[in-house]
Design a protein around this motif. Sequence first.
Motif, PDB file in Angstrom:
ATOM      1  N   MET A 148       6.997  -7.602   1.163  1.00  0.00           N
ATOM      2  CA  MET A 148       6.269  -8.775   0.704  1.00  0.00           C
ATOM      3  C   MET A 148       5.195  -8.228  -0.222  1.00  0.00           C
ATOM      4  SD  MET A 148       5.777 -11.048   4.100  1.00  0.00           S
ATOM      5  CE  MET A 148       7.123 -11.300   5.220  1.00  0.00           C
ATOM      6  N   VAL A 149       5.183  -8.722  -1.441  1.00  0.00           N
ATOM      7  CA  VAL A 149       4.326  -8.155  -2.476  1.00  0.00           C
ATOM      8  C   VAL A 149       3.212  -9.135  -2.834  1.00  0.00           C
ATOM      9  CG1 VAL A 149       4.300  -7.170  -4.799  1.00  0.00           C
ATOM     10  CG2 VAL A 149       6.330  -6.930  -3.379  1.00  0.00           C
ATOM     11  N   SER A 150       2.021  -8.607  -3.045  1.00  0.00           N
ATOM     12  CA  SER A 150       0.878  -9.424  -3.443  1.00  0.00           C
ATOM     13  C   SER A 150       1.070  -9.956  -4.857  1.00  0.00           C
ATOM     14  CB  SER A 150      -0.399  -8.587  -3.397  1.00  0.00           C
ATOM     15  OG  SER A 150      -1.467  -9.276  -4.021  1.00  0.00           O
ATOM     16  N   ARG A 151       0.567 -11.148  -5.083  1.00  0.00           N
ATOM     17  CA  ARG A 151       0.584 -11.701  -6.437  1.00  0.00           C
ATOM     18  C   ARG A 151      -0.314 -10.896  -7.361  1.00  0.00           C
ATOM     19  NH1 ARG A 151       0.197 -16.978  -6.912  1.00  0.00           N
ATOM     20  NH2 ARG A 151       0.650 -17.420  -4.754  1.00  0.00           N
ATOM     21  N   ARG A 152      -1.150 -10.030  -6.813  1.00  0.00           N
ATOM     22  CA  ARG A 152      -2.059  -9.194  -7.599  1.00  0.00           C
ATOM     23  C   ARG A 152      -1.520  -7.775  -7.808  1.00  0.00           C
ATOM     24  NH1 ARG A 152      -6.048 -12.430  -8.437  1.00  0.00           N
ATOM     25  NH2 ARG A 152      -6.847 -13.839  -6.878  1.00  0.00           N
ATOM     26  N   ALA A 153      -0.291  -7.521  -7.428  1.00  0.00           N
ATOM     27  CA  ALA A 153       0.279  -6.170  -7.526  1.00  0.00           C
ATOM     28  C   ALA A 153       0.343  -5.672  -8.963  1.00  0.00           C
ATOM     29  CB  ALA A 153       1.659  -6.120  -6.889  1.00  0.00           C
ATOM     30  N   HIS A 154       0.367  -6.580  -9.929  1.00  0.00           N
ATOM     31  CA  HIS A 154       0.414  -6.156 -11.340  1.00  0.00           C
ATOM     32  C   HIS A 154      -0.819  -5.340 -11.728  1.00  0.00           C
ATOM     33  CE1 HIS A 154      -1.969  -9.848 -11.460  1.00  0.00           C
ATOM     34  NE2 HIS A 154      -2.534  -9.343 -12.549  1.00  0.00           N
ATOM     35  N   VAL A 155      -1.918  -5.494 -10.998  1.00  0.00           N
ATOM     36  CA  VAL A 155      -3.148  -4.757 -11.289  1.00  0.00           C
ATOM     37  C   VAL A 155      -2.923  -3.248 -11.218  1.00  0.00           C
ATOM     38  CG1 VAL A 155      -5.486  -4.279 -10.430  1.00  0.00           C
ATOM     39  CG2 VAL A 155      -4.642  -6.632 -10.531  1.00  0.00           C
ATOM     40  N   CYS A 156      -2.094  -2.824 -10.271  1.00  0.00           N
ATOM     41  CA  CYS A 156      -1.837  -1.391 -10.102  1.00  0.00           C
ATOM     42  C   CYS A 156      -0.387  -1.044 -10.376  1.00  0.00           C
ATOM     43  CB  CYS A 156      -2.259  -0.938  -8.715  1.00  0.00           C
ATOM     44  SG  CYS A 156      -1.709  -2.011  -7.389  1.00  0.00           S
ATOM     45  N   GLY A 157       0.441  -2.042 -10.673  1.00  0.00           N
ATOM     46  CA  GLY A 157       1.834  -1.946 -11.064  1.00  0.00           C
ATOM     47  C   GLY A 157       2.579  -0.651 -10.829  1.00  0.00           C
ATOM     48  N   PHE A 158       2.698   0.160 -11.886  1.00  0.00           N
ATOM     49  CA  PHE A 158       3.537   1.348 -11.835  1.00  0.00           C
ATOM     50  C   PHE A 158       3.021   2.369 -10.819  1.00  0.00           C
ATOM     51  CE2 PHE A 158       4.969   5.529 -13.353  1.00  0.00           C
ATOM     52  CZ  PHE A 158       6.338   5.318 -13.253  1.00  0.00           C
ATOM     53  N   LYS A 159       1.716   2.511 -10.703  1.00  0.00           N
ATOM     54  CA  LYS A 159       1.158   3.468  -9.735  1.00  0.00           C
ATOM     55  C   LYS A 159       1.484   3.048  -8.313  1.00  0.00           C
ATOM     56  CE  LYS A 159      -2.563   5.011 -12.726  1.00  0.00           C
ATOM     57  NZ  LYS A 159      -4.008   5.058 -12.943  1.00  0.00           N
ATOM     58  N   LEU A 160       1.409   1.763  -8.040  1.00  0.00           N
ATOM     59  CA  LEU A 160       1.793   1.256  -6.720  1.00  0.00           C
ATOM     60  C   LEU A 160       3.268   1.513  -6.479  1.00  0.00           C
ATOM     61  CD1 LEU A 160       1.101  -0.407  -4.141  1.00  0.00           C
ATOM     62  CD2 LEU A 160       1.784  -2.440  -5.442  1.00  0.00           C
ATOM     63  N   ALA A 161       4.113   1.194  -7.460  1.00  0.00           N
ATOM     64  CA  ALA A 161       5.559   1.393  -7.317  1.00  0.00           C
ATOM     65  C   ALA A 161       5.885   2.862  -7.066  1.00  0.00           C
ATOM     66  CB  ALA A 161       6.290   0.888  -8.551  1.00  0.00           C
ATOM     67  N   ARG A 162       5.247   3.758  -7.797  1.00  0.00           N
ATOM     68  CA  ARG A 162       5.501   5.188  -7.619  1.00  0.00           C
ATOM     69  C   ARG A 162       5.120   5.643  -6.210  1.00  0.00           C
ATOM     70  NH1 ARG A 162       2.824   8.322 -12.105  1.00  0.00           N
ATOM     71  NH2 ARG A 162       1.006   7.760 -10.902  1.00  0.00           N
ATOM     72  N   GLY A 163       3.967   5.187  -5.709  1.00  0.00           N
ATOM     73  CA  GLY A 163       3.545   5.551  -4.360  1.00  0.00           C
ATOM     74  C   GLY A 163       4.447   4.987  -3.289  1.00  0.00           C
ATOM     75  N   VAL A 164       4.859   3.721  -3.447  1.00  0.00           N
ATOM     76  CA  VAL A 164       5.745   3.094  -2.465  1.00  0.00           C
ATOM     77  C   VAL A 164       7.128   3.740  -2.516  1.00  0.00           C
ATOM     78  CG1 VAL A 164       6.913   0.939  -1.841  1.00  0.00           C
ATOM     79  CG2 VAL A 164       4.469   0.935  -2.380  1.00  0.00           C
ATOM     80  N   LYS A 165       7.604   4.071  -3.720  1.00  0.00           N
ATOM     81  CA  LYS A 165       8.908   4.733  -3.845  1.00  0.00           C
ATOM     82  C   LYS A 165       8.903   6.057  -3.101  1.00  0.00           C
ATOM     83  CE  LYS A 165      12.215   6.572  -7.134  1.00  0.00           C
ATOM     84  NZ  LYS A 165      12.450   7.045  -8.481  1.00  0.00           N
ATOM     85  N   SER A 166       7.865   6.841  -3.275  1.00  0.00           N
ATOM     86  CA  SER A 166       7.755   8.124  -2.579  1.00  0.00           C
ATOM     87  C   SER A 166       7.716   7.922  -1.063  1.00  0.00           C
ATOM     88  CB  SER A 166       6.496   8.853  -3.050  1.00  0.00           C
ATOM     89  OG  SER A 166       6.292  10.025  -2.323  1.00  0.00           O
ATOM     90  N   HIS A 167       6.935   6.934  -0.616  1.00  0.00           N
ATOM     91  CA  HIS A 167       6.848   6.659   0.819  1.00  0.00           C
ATOM     92  C   HIS A 167       8.196   6.196   1.369  1.00  0.00           C
ATOM     93  CE1 HIS A 167       4.843   5.823   4.570  1.00  0.00           C
ATOM     94  NE2 HIS A 167       5.464   4.663   4.595  1.00  0.00           N
ATOM     95  N   LEU A 168       8.873   5.331   0.631  1.00  0.00           N
ATOM     96  CA  LEU A 168      10.186   4.830   1.045  1.00  0.00           C
ATOM     97  C   LEU A 168      11.189   5.978   1.178  1.00  0.00           C
ATOM     98  CD1 LEU A 168      12.012   2.279   1.503  1.00  0.00           C
ATOM     99  CD2 LEU A 168      12.489   2.385  -0.935  1.00  0.00           C
ATOM    100  N   GLU A 169      11.205   6.887   0.214  1.00  0.00           N
ATOM    101  CA  GLU A 169      12.123   8.028   0.269  1.00  0.00           C
ATOM    102  C   GLU A 169      11.788   8.951   1.439  1.00  0.00           C
ATOM    103  OE1 GLU A 169      11.855   9.519  -3.739  1.00  0.00           O
ATOM    104  OE2 GLU A 169      13.189   7.926  -4.488  1.00  0.00           O
TER     105      GLU A 169
END
Length: 147
Positions: A70-91
């Motif tokens: 479930m993603v915050s409507r404000r996730a665009h504020v940190c966009g790619f950096k958030l995605a990179r961190g979550v991707k690493s955590h997911l892996e």
Amino acid sequence: MMRVLPFQRAHLDLIELSDADIERYGNMTSESENPLADYGINFTAVWDGRVMLVGGIMNASQRTGYAWTMVSRRAHVCGFKLARGVKSHLENMMRDMGIHRVETANLADAFEHHKWCKMLGFKNEGVMWQYDDRKRDYLRFSKIMEV
């Protein structure tokens, strides 16, 4: 900066859900029934003290899982950096759980979620026709990696 914390139901009261997540899950709070949050390994991603994402992986079989977020409507504020961190955590979660395949599904018209899945390394596997109780179409995405 981003931090990953163990998921707590109270985090649902702190996230400003995206429209697509409200459409799919409703307005979730710590009091809501949420079977996704009751199984598997779950986490919360926080950016500058704000809850930006809650999610997890549930085991589907011995070596496969089902991912949810479930993603915050404000996730665009940190966009790619958030995605990179979550991707690493997911892996890391996939490795720790011994899972080689994780799949997820998004409403077919949830285009922002499709972009999110691609940033996390998921591949589109196609349409799941009339997938939910409201007979809405979804797209299935999967992430496969060596463990």
